[in-house]
Design an enzyme around this catalytic site. Structure first.
Site, mmCIF file in Angstrom:
data_model
loop_
_atom_site.group_PDB
_atom_site.id
_atom_site.type_symbol
_atom_site.label_atom_id
_atom_site.label_comp_id
_atom_site.label_asym_id
_atom_site.label_seq_id
_atom_site.Cartn_x
_atom_site.Cartn_y
_atom_site.Cartn_z
ATOM 1 N N LYS A 156 -12.365 -4.816 6.421
ATOM 2 C CA LYS A 156 -12.350 -3.741 7.420
ATOM 3 C C LYS A 156 -12.162 -4.411 8.779
ATOM 4 C CE LYS A 156 -14.884 0.542 8.353
ATOM 5 N NZ LYS A 156 -13.758 1.473 8.388
HETATM 6 N N1 PMP Z 1 -10.080 3.773 3.965
HETATM 7 C C1 PMP Z 1 -10.066 3.452 5.272
HETATM 8 C C2 PMP Z 1 -8.809 2.939 5.862
HETATM 9 C C3 PMP Z 1 -11.233 3.599 6.054
HETATM 10 O O1 PMP Z 1 -11.224 3.285 7.351
HETATM 11 C C4 PMP Z 1 -12.405 4.108 5.451
HETATM 12 C C5 PMP Z 1 -13.644 4.303 6.279
HETATM 13 N N2 PMP Z 1 -14.414 3.141 6.318
HETATM 14 C C6 PMP Z 1 -12.370 4.422 4.091
HETATM 15 C C7 PMP Z 1 -11.194 4.241 3.379
HETATM 16 C C8 PMP Z 1 -13.588 4.933 3.387
HETATM 17 O O2 PMP Z 1 -14.542 3.900 3.273
HETATM 18 P P1 PMP Z 1 -16.088 4.228 3.189
HETATM 19 O O3 PMP Z 1 -16.245 5.242 2.115
HETATM 20 O O4 PMP Z 1 -16.701 2.916 2.815
HETATM 21 O O5 PMP Z 1 -16.510 4.736 4.508
#
Ligand code: PMP
Length: 299
Positions: A156
Site C-alpha cells: 500500500k
Molecule cells: N484496493 C485498493 C487499491 C485500496 O486502496 C483499498 C483500501 N485500502 C482496498 C483495495 C481495500 O483494502 P482494505 O479492505 O484492506 O481496506
C-alpha cells in the site's frame, strides 16, 4: 482548517503525541517528491458494548510492515506498541467511530537511494460512511491498475494512489460515482480504493490476488461467505461478463465497507439489492465491525 483536524487534535509522531497543527515534516522528504511512502487505512467502531474497537488492527499493521519491507523502507517499529498508540490517539481525540491513517515516510533525500531511517505518524479523524449507502453507478475506467511488473502492487504505497486519483476523478467527471479499473490484461481488477465482488445465482466471484491490493475487507467477505455457506470463487473475469451476468455487485474496503452497485456503464444489476446474497454479506459485515451477533439464517 481542513476538517481533518482542529487546533486541539493530537496525532502520533515518532513515539510522541503532538498537536496536528504543530507537527512538521521536511519539505525535502523523498516521500513528498516521489510518492515513496507506505500507509494504512483502518477503522475503529464503537461496539455493541460501547467500547472503542479497531477492526482487524493486527492485520492492518502487519500489512503496513510488509508494505515497508517490500519497498526497503526501514520499519523499526513494534506493531503491538503502534496498536496501543493508536488506541491512545483515539482516546486523546475522544473518537470512537474513526478512520485511522498510519503513514511511514522517508527523510530528506532527493536521490533514489535507500534510507537508514523513517518516520511514522498515526492520524485519526471522525468517519461516517465513505461512499454513502446509495447504490453506486460504476464506470469501467480506461485507466488500468499499475502493472505488477512495474510496481510492488501488493504494497500500500503512496505513489500508487496517483493512479487511483486520476481514475476516480475521471469517473466522477463523467457523472459516475466510482471507477472500476482493469488489470494490464483487461480483466477486472479493483476500484481506486476498494476490491470488488459480483454475484450470479447466489454465488460470488472476485478477482484473485496478483494484480490487486490484498484487501482485508475482501478477506473478511470471504470469511463471511464461508460462515454463511455462500459459495465464493476467486477467478479472472471481464467487465463484459459482469454486465451480462451480474445479479448484484459490490465494492469492499475499510473505508467503503460493503457498498452495492446500481449499474456498470449504465447497465443495471439484474436483481434488487435487497434479497441478494450480497446484501446478507453487507449486513453481516456491518454487524461484525461492531461485534454484534447475527442470526446466521440465509434467506
Ligand atoms: N484496493 C485498493 C487499491 C485500496 O486502496 C483499498 C483500501 N485500502 C482496498 C483495495 C481495500 O483494502 P482494505 O479492505 O484492506 O481496506
Amino acid at each position: 482548517m481542513t476538517g481533518y483536524y482542529n487546533e486541539n487534535t493530537i496525532l502520533y509522531f515518532n513515539g510522541e503525541y503532538v498537536k496536528a497543527a504543530e507537527a512538521k515534516i521536511d519539505l525535502y522528504s523523498q516521500s513528498l517528491h516521489y510518492g515513496y511512502a507506505v500507509f494504512e487505512g483502518i477503522r475503529s467502531y464503537r461496539n455493541v458494548s460501547g467500547q472503542t474497537k479497531i477492526f482487524k488492527e493486527a492485520e492492518h499493521f502487519e500489512r503496513l510492515r510488509k508494505s515497508a519491507s517490500a519497498l526497503n523502507i526501514p520499519y523499526p517499529y513494534n506493531n503491538e506498541e503502534l496498536i496501543e498508540a493508536t488506541y491512545e490517539v483515539l482516546k486523546r481525540n475522544n473518537l470512537q467511530n474513526a478512520y485511522i491513517r498510519p503513514l511511514v515516510f522517508a527523510p530528506a533525500n532527493m536521490s533514489f537511494t535507500q534510507n537508514k531511517v523513517s518516520f511514522i505518524t498515526i492520524q485519526v479523524w471522525e468517519m461516517g460512511k465513505f461512499l454513502g449507502e446509495k447504490l453506486l453507478k460504476v464506470m469501467t475506467s480506461s485507466f488500468e491498475r499499475p502493472n505488477p511488473k512495474a510496481f510492488k502492487i501488493e504494497a500500500k504505497a503512496a505513489g500508487h494512489y496517483v493512479n487511483s486519483i486520476v481514475a476516480s476523478q475521471d469517473a466522477k467527471a463523467k457523472g459516475f460515482d466510482e471507477a472500476l479499473l482493469k488489470d494490464m490484461n483487461g480483466f477486472v481488477a479493483e476500484a481506486p480504493g476498494a476490491n470488488m465482488f459480483y454475484e450470479k445465482n447466489g454465488k460470488l466471484f472476485t478477482p484473485p490476488l496478483g494484480n490487486i491490493l490484498p484487501g482485508i475487507t475482501r478477506a473478511t467477505v470471504l470469511e463471511i461467505c464461508h460462515e454463511l455457506d455462500i459459495p465464493a470463487e476467486e477467478k479472472l473475469f471481464t467487465a463484459d461478463e459482469v454486465k451480462q451476468h451480474a445479479d448484484a455487485a459490490f465494492f469492499c474496503g475499510t473505508a467503503a465497507e460493503v457498498i452495492g452497485w446500481e449499474s456498470l456503464d449504465g447497465i443495471k444489476m439484474k436483481k434488487e439489492w435487497n434479497g441478494t446474497a450480497s446484501k446478507l454479506i453487507q449486513d453481516a459485515y456491518k454487524a461484525r465491525v461492531i461485534e454484534k451477533e447475527l442470526k446466521t439464517e440465509v434467506a
